[in-house]
Motif scaffolding. Sequence first.
Motif, PDB file in Angstrom:
ATOM      1  N   UNK A  47     145.705  10.117  75.919  1.00 17.44           N
ATOM      2  CA  UNK A  47     145.186  10.603  76.179  1.00 17.44           C
ATOM      3  C   UNK A  47     146.596  11.958  75.452  1.00 17.44           C
ATOM      4  N   UNK A  48     147.789  11.732  75.241  1.00  9.97           N
ATOM      5  CA  UNK A  48     148.576  12.091  75.863  1.00  9.97           C
ATOM      6  C   UNK A  48     150.405  11.491  75.074  1.00  9.97           C
ATOM      7  N   UNK A  49     151.151  11.722  74.938  1.00  9.08           N
ATOM      8  CA  UNK A  49     152.250  11.406  74.826  1.00  9.08           C
ATOM      9  C   UNK A  49     153.590  12.354  75.383  1.00  9.08           C
ATOM     10  N   UNK A  50     154.821  11.995  75.352  1.00 11.01           N
ATOM     11  CA  UNK A  50     155.759  12.638  75.116  1.00 11.01           C
ATOM     12  C   UNK A  50     157.032  11.185  75.744  1.00 11.01           C
ATOM     13  N   UNK A  51     158.003  11.660  74.412  1.00  9.53           N
ATOM     14  CA  UNK A  51     158.554  10.700  74.003  1.00  9.53           C
ATOM     15  C   UNK A  51     158.958   9.849  73.316  1.00  9.53           C
ATOM     16  N   UNK A  52     158.631   8.394  74.575  1.00  4.59           N
ATOM     17  CA  UNK A  52     158.940   7.108  74.084  1.00  4.59           C
ATOM     18  C   UNK A  52     157.631   6.292  75.088  1.00  4.59           C
ATOM     19  N   UNK A  53     156.412   7.303  75.819  1.00  2.00           N
ATOM     20  CA  UNK A  53     155.597   6.991  76.371  1.00  2.00           C
ATOM     21  C   UNK A  53     154.663   7.525  75.891  1.00  2.00           C
ATOM     22  N   UNK A  54     153.047   6.917  76.143  1.00  4.89           N
ATOM     23  CA  UNK A  54     151.676   7.576  76.172  1.00  4.89           C
ATOM     24  C   UNK A  54     151.338   6.573  77.008  1.00  4.89           C
ATOM     25  N   UNK A  55     150.237   7.603  77.333  1.00  2.79           N
ATOM     26  CA  UNK A  55     149.292   7.576  78.734  1.00  2.79           C
ATOM     27  C   UNK A  55     147.972   7.672  77.913  1.00  2.79           C
ATOM     28  N   UNK A  56     146.346   7.170  78.589  1.00  2.00           N
ATOM     29  CA  UNK A  56     145.374   7.377  78.321  1.00  2.00           C
ATOM     30  C   UNK A  56     144.629   8.619  79.673  1.00  2.00           C
ATOM     31  N   UNK A  57     143.565   9.020  79.804  1.00  2.00           N
ATOM     32  CA  UNK A  57     143.197   9.864  80.668  1.00  2.00           C
ATOM     33  C   UNK A  57     143.363   9.072  82.228  1.00  2.00           C
ATOM     34  N   UNK A  58     143.683   8.498  82.652  1.00  3.54           N
ATOM     35  CA  UNK A  58     143.320   7.370  83.766  1.00  3.54           C
ATOM     36  C   UNK A  58     144.821   7.233  83.987  1.00  3.54           C
ATOM     37  N   UNK A  59     145.587   7.974  83.869  1.00  3.57           N
ATOM     38  CA  UNK A  59     147.447   7.731  83.749  1.00  3.57           C
ATOM     39  C   UNK A  59     147.808   6.670  83.512  1.00  3.57           C
ATOM     40  N   UNK A  60     147.685   5.854  82.971  1.00  2.73           N
ATOM     41  CA  UNK A  60     147.854   4.468  82.578  1.00  2.73           C
ATOM     42  C   UNK A  60     148.772   4.683  81.770  1.00  2.73           C
ATOM     43  N   UNK A  61     150.589   4.288  81.374  1.00  2.00           N
ATOM     44  CA  UNK A  61     151.574   4.754  81.006  1.00  2.00           C
ATOM     45  C   UNK A  61     151.431   3.607  79.768  1.00  2.00           C
ATOM     46  N   UNK A  62     152.195   3.905  78.993  1.00  2.00           N
ATOM     47  CA  UNK A  62     152.826   2.382  78.226  1.00  2.00           C
ATOM     48  C   UNK A  62     153.908   3.151  77.471  1.00  2.00           C
ATOM     49  N   UNK A  63     154.727   2.246  77.963  1.00  2.00           N
ATOM     50  CA  UNK A  63     156.140   2.404  76.853  1.00  2.00           C
ATOM     51  C   UNK A  63     155.712   1.922  75.222  1.00  2.00           C
ATOM     52  N   UNK A  64     155.564   3.149  73.931  1.00  2.00           N
ATOM     53  CA  UNK A  64     155.305   2.644  72.471  1.00  2.00           C
ATOM     54  C   UNK A  64     157.057   2.289  72.004  1.00  2.00           C
ATOM     55  N   UNK A  65     156.582   0.484  71.707  1.00  2.00           N
ATOM     56  CA  UNK A  65     157.623  -0.159  71.137  1.00  2.00           C
ATOM     57  C   UNK A  65     157.127  -0.380  69.885  1.00  2.00           C
ATOM     58  N   UNK A  66     156.003   0.511  69.560  1.00  2.00           N
ATOM     59  CA  UNK A  66     155.009   0.688  67.711  1.00  2.00           C
ATOM     60  C   UNK A  66     155.510   1.948  67.152  1.00  2.00           C
ATOM     61  N   UNK A  67     156.338   2.506  67.601  1.00  2.00           N
ATOM     62  CA  UNK A  67     156.003   4.311  66.781  1.00  2.00           C
ATOM     63  C   UNK A  67     155.228   4.720  66.852  1.00  2.00           C
ATOM     64  N   UNK A  68     153.883   4.037  67.001  1.00  2.00           N
ATOM     65  CA  UNK A  68     152.082   4.154  67.076  1.00  2.00           C
ATOM     66  C   UNK A  68     152.145   2.866  65.167  1.00  2.00           C
ATOM     67  N   UNK A  69     152.215   3.812  64.210  1.00  2.42           N
ATOM     68  CA  UNK A  69     152.888   2.934  62.604  1.00  2.42           C
ATOM     69  C   UNK A  69     154.246   2.961  62.024  1.00  2.42           C
ATOM     70  N   UNK A  70     154.749   2.804  62.755  1.00  6.92           N
ATOM     71  CA  UNK A  70     156.519   2.758  62.386  1.00  6.92           C
ATOM     72  C   UNK A  70     156.976   4.371  61.884  1.00  6.92           C
ATOM     73  N   UNK A  71     156.370   5.469  62.666  1.00  5.67           N
ATOM     74  CA  UNK A  71     156.588   6.825  62.590  1.00  5.67           C
ATOM     75  C   UNK A  71     156.367   7.743  63.392  1.00  5.67           C
ATOM     76  N   UNK A  72     156.732   7.476  64.081  1.00  2.00           N
ATOM     77  CA  UNK A  72     157.943   8.331  65.448  1.00  2.00           C
ATOM     78  C   UNK A  72     159.041   8.432  65.610  1.00  2.00           C
ATOM     79  N   UNK A  73     159.746   8.663  64.551  1.00  2.00           N
ATOM     80  CA  UNK A  73     160.358   8.413  64.925  1.00  2.00           C
ATOM     81  C   UNK A  73     161.656   9.566  65.970  1.00  2.00           C
ATOM     82  N   UNK A  74     161.369  10.630  66.100  1.00  3.35           N
ATOM     83  CA  UNK A  74     161.726  11.400  66.896  1.00  3.35           C
ATOM     84  C   UNK A  74     161.163  11.562  68.137  1.00  3.35           C
TER      85      UNK A  74
END
Length: 451
Positions: A47-74
């Motif tokens: 549902x959304x993302x900020x910095x190194x985290x993404x989350x769904x509509x239930x508010x479950x948050x994940x630390x993004x150590x994939x950078x999606x497809x290794x591209x969200x460098x910033x």
Amino acid sequence: MLAMNTNIAASHPPESGVDNTYVHTLDRQYVFHSWAQQGSLDPMVIAGAEGCRVWDYLGRSYLDFSSQLVNTNIGHQHPKVVSAIQAQAASLCTIAPAHANLARGEAAKRIVTKAPAGFSKVFFTNAGADANENAIRMARLYTGRSKILSGYRSYHGNTGSAIAATGDWRRVPNEYASGHVHFFNPYLYRSEFWARNEEEECERALQHLRRVIECEGANAVAAILLETIPGTAGVLLPPKEYLQGVRKLADEFGIVLILDEVMAGFGRTGRWFAFEHYDMAPDLIVFAKGVNSGYVPAGGVIISEPISRYFDDHFFVGGLTYSGHPLAMAAIVATLDAMEAEGVVENADAMGNGPLAAGLQQLTERYAIIGDWRGVGVFHALELVSDPVYKTPLPGAEVLKLKQQLMENGLLVFTVENRIHVVPPCIVTAAEVEEGLAILDRVLKNYTASR
């Protein structure tokens, strides 16, 4: 139990009437996914993302150590980049590539400034695949030759020549472009050359490449195309002397050297470009992904002075409607300026080669399932094996189980075959590195205990 960041969730409430179920149903009814058997898909809802985290509509948050497809460098939703895109959209959303445009010129200037001496211009594309396509085209036009040599352990994109240049299995059902020849690039852990150490691997891989050039006809080879550090193939760090040796072979036979920095470039390795680690430079640099973290699709080719001058009086038979799209260019300008001002590349070096590398080394020593660990900056891979003596790859189904367990513990990683790629954004903090490593440790411990 899934990790939860309630502060982030509370500050980004779901849209009225929209939830995980609705978005998942919408996707499965209408979206055709890449590289997938459509009927078995169960995509994760974001549902959304900020910095190194993404989350769904239930508010479950994940630390993004994939950078999606290794591209969200910033990182996700960097405010300066979002603001720049919004400002550009308010003044000029789109313009044909034939016109001069401020955002395009400023983006090209900044990219050339980051490149080594001797590079002068940028040709913009929509992504990494068509950037490789156009680099190949330039090399063929410049040399008057047709063959392209590339590694078996590589991925260069999903368009015609790019997928034919790719070495992995995905090229086989897609080999419609002609003139592509493959060779084995160095990979000491699974050496094709019976090498016992890095020096032997380097020497034998270079001799192998020399023989391929000679057997294919040196005067028929337009370019050698290599990922500086093959990414999807396993974050395969070449011996330092290997790329220098490839440079010498290219010079000896009058071959254009193209380095694909789509995944490894713009901070990923703790340098602006990965080839800076190897004290050499190519003739053409292919980029995408990290140049603006994928906020608006963009890629391109940085062109060395001799090749650029050649096209001063030779027609370049290539072009794209959205080459240098203003929104993408504004995102590039803002991304590179923010990375410079905020020390993002330096952070990738400090975090990736410091606590992240140290933690991954400890995990490798602790768990026999990790047959090999390799990486630089925030660009690492754990190669998983079921038998460390025989280096038997852990079956893909087991790797998917591990990936699911990591997600259930709040960590997103990028997995390929028998590997976990640990590739957080370049802005990752020491606390986030510690959190991610703790989750990896916990999941690997539970998995190995249950085997």
